[in-house]
Design an enzyme around this catalytic site. Structure first.
Site, PDB file in Angstrom:
ATOM      1  N   HIS A  17      81.754  21.290  68.323  1.00  0.00           N
ATOM      2  CA  HIS A  17      82.072  20.639  69.443  1.00  0.00           C
ATOM      3  C   HIS A  17      80.769  20.259  70.496  1.00  0.00           C
ATOM      4  O   HIS A  17      80.886  19.118  70.880  1.00  0.00           O
ATOM      5  CB  HIS A  17      83.124  21.512  70.387  1.00  0.00           C
ATOM      6  CG  HIS A  17      84.340  21.690  69.705  1.00  0.00           C
ATOM      7  ND1 HIS A  17      84.882  23.006  69.732  1.00  0.00           N
ATOM      8  CD2 HIS A  17      85.424  21.099  69.018  1.00  0.00           C
ATOM      9  CE1 HIS A  17      85.976  23.080  68.952  1.00  0.00           C
ATOM     10  NE2 HIS A  17      86.260  21.707  68.651  1.00  0.00           N
ATOM     11  N   LYS A  41     103.061  27.097  74.386  1.00  0.00           N
ATOM     12  CA  LYS A  41     102.078  27.818  73.458  1.00  0.00           C
ATOM     13  C   LYS A  41     101.079  28.670  74.324  1.00  0.00           C
ATOM     14  O   LYS A  41     100.687  28.355  75.167  1.00  0.00           O
ATOM     15  CB  LYS A  41     101.337  26.774  72.640  1.00  0.00           C
ATOM     16  CG  LYS A  41     102.237  25.907  71.398  1.00  0.00           C
ATOM     17  CD  LYS A  41     101.387  25.179  70.808  1.00  0.00           C
ATOM     18  CE  LYS A  41     102.191  24.479  69.665  1.00  0.00           C
ATOM     19  NZ  LYS A  41     101.222  23.639  68.923  1.00  0.00           N
ATOM     20  N   ARG A  90      84.097  16.421  60.824  1.00  0.00           N
ATOM     21  CA  ARG A  90      83.106  17.218  59.976  1.00  0.00           C
ATOM     22  C   ARG A  90      83.489  17.054  58.612  1.00  0.00           C
ATOM     23  O   ARG A  90      82.266  17.100  57.773  1.00  0.00           O
ATOM     24  CB  ARG A  90      83.737  18.947  60.301  1.00  0.00           C
ATOM     25  CG  ARG A  90      83.733  19.255  61.505  1.00  0.00           C
ATOM     26  CD  ARG A  90      84.553  20.473  61.528  1.00  0.00           C
ATOM     27  NE  ARG A  90      85.858  20.435  61.517  1.00  0.00           N
ATOM     28  CZ  ARG A  90      86.895  21.177  61.299  1.00  0.00           C
ATOM     29  NH1 ARG A  90      86.582  22.568  61.455  1.00  0.00           N
ATOM     30  NH2 ARG A  90      88.222  20.980  61.186  1.00  0.00           N
ATOM     31  N   SER A 128      87.232  26.399  65.514  1.00  0.00           N
ATOM     32  CA  SER A 128      87.544  26.968  66.252  1.00  0.00           C
ATOM     33  C   SER A 128      88.447  28.188  65.711  1.00  0.00           C
ATOM     34  O   SER A 128      88.427  29.404  65.985  1.00  0.00           O
ATOM     35  CB  SER A 128      88.594  26.685  67.516  1.00  0.00           C
ATOM     36  OG  SER A 128      87.728  25.744  68.101  1.00  0.00           O
TER      37      SER A 128
END
Length: 156
Positions: A17, A41, A90, A128
């Protein structure tokens, strides 16, 4: 002024990132890191902590702003005065997923452009979720995340 938003959950921010963000900061007049959240969430890290860790990770980059938002990214982009969404890639799978999102955003607001930047190969496998998995199993995440994130998680 070309303002880009770099939206994501950044839960936590990774070196991949950060690579995209640094490159974006060289291209755009201003980059807003927009940490998305959904009140329904529970994230790995609280949104406020993510924002703080991102700010610490980008110290020294003058044209970076870090904030959070809820709702549609295109609505936040309008609110922030952004004309570009910055996204990192990516691999080919990222491209296919991001292409769908970009086309949907364009259907919602045709004036909003998406710019894709490809991360360096050494960050191409970092996510992540992978960082969280390694961390939760007591592995060393220091080579995958900025120093601020590593230091924070060491004491948790």
């Amino acid at each position: 002024m070309n303002i880009a938003i770099y939206p994501g959950s950044f839960d936590p921010i990774t070196n991949g990132h950060l690579d995209i963000l640094k490159n974006g900061a060289e291209i755009f007049d201003k980059v807003i890191v927009a940490v998305s959240y959904n009140v329904n969430k529970q994230g790995f890290l609280p949104v406020e902590t993510r924002i703080d860790l991102i700010k610490k990770s980008v110290e020294g980059l003058k044209n970076i702003e870090v904030t959070s938002y809820e709702g549609l990214t295109v609505d936040y982009a309008r609110h922030a005065g952004a004309n570009v969404i910055l996204r990192g890639l990516r691999n080919q799978n990222d491209f296919e997923y991001e292409l769908q999102i970009s086309q949907t955003n364009n259907a919602l607001w045709g004036d909003l452009k998406t710019v894709f930047l490809i991360t360096k190969p050494e960050y191409g496998y970092i996510s992540s979720s992978m960082v969280r998995e390694i961390y939760l199993h007591k592995g060393d995440i220091s080579k995958f995340v900025p120093e601020a994130v590593n230091n924070y998680l060491k004491v948790q």
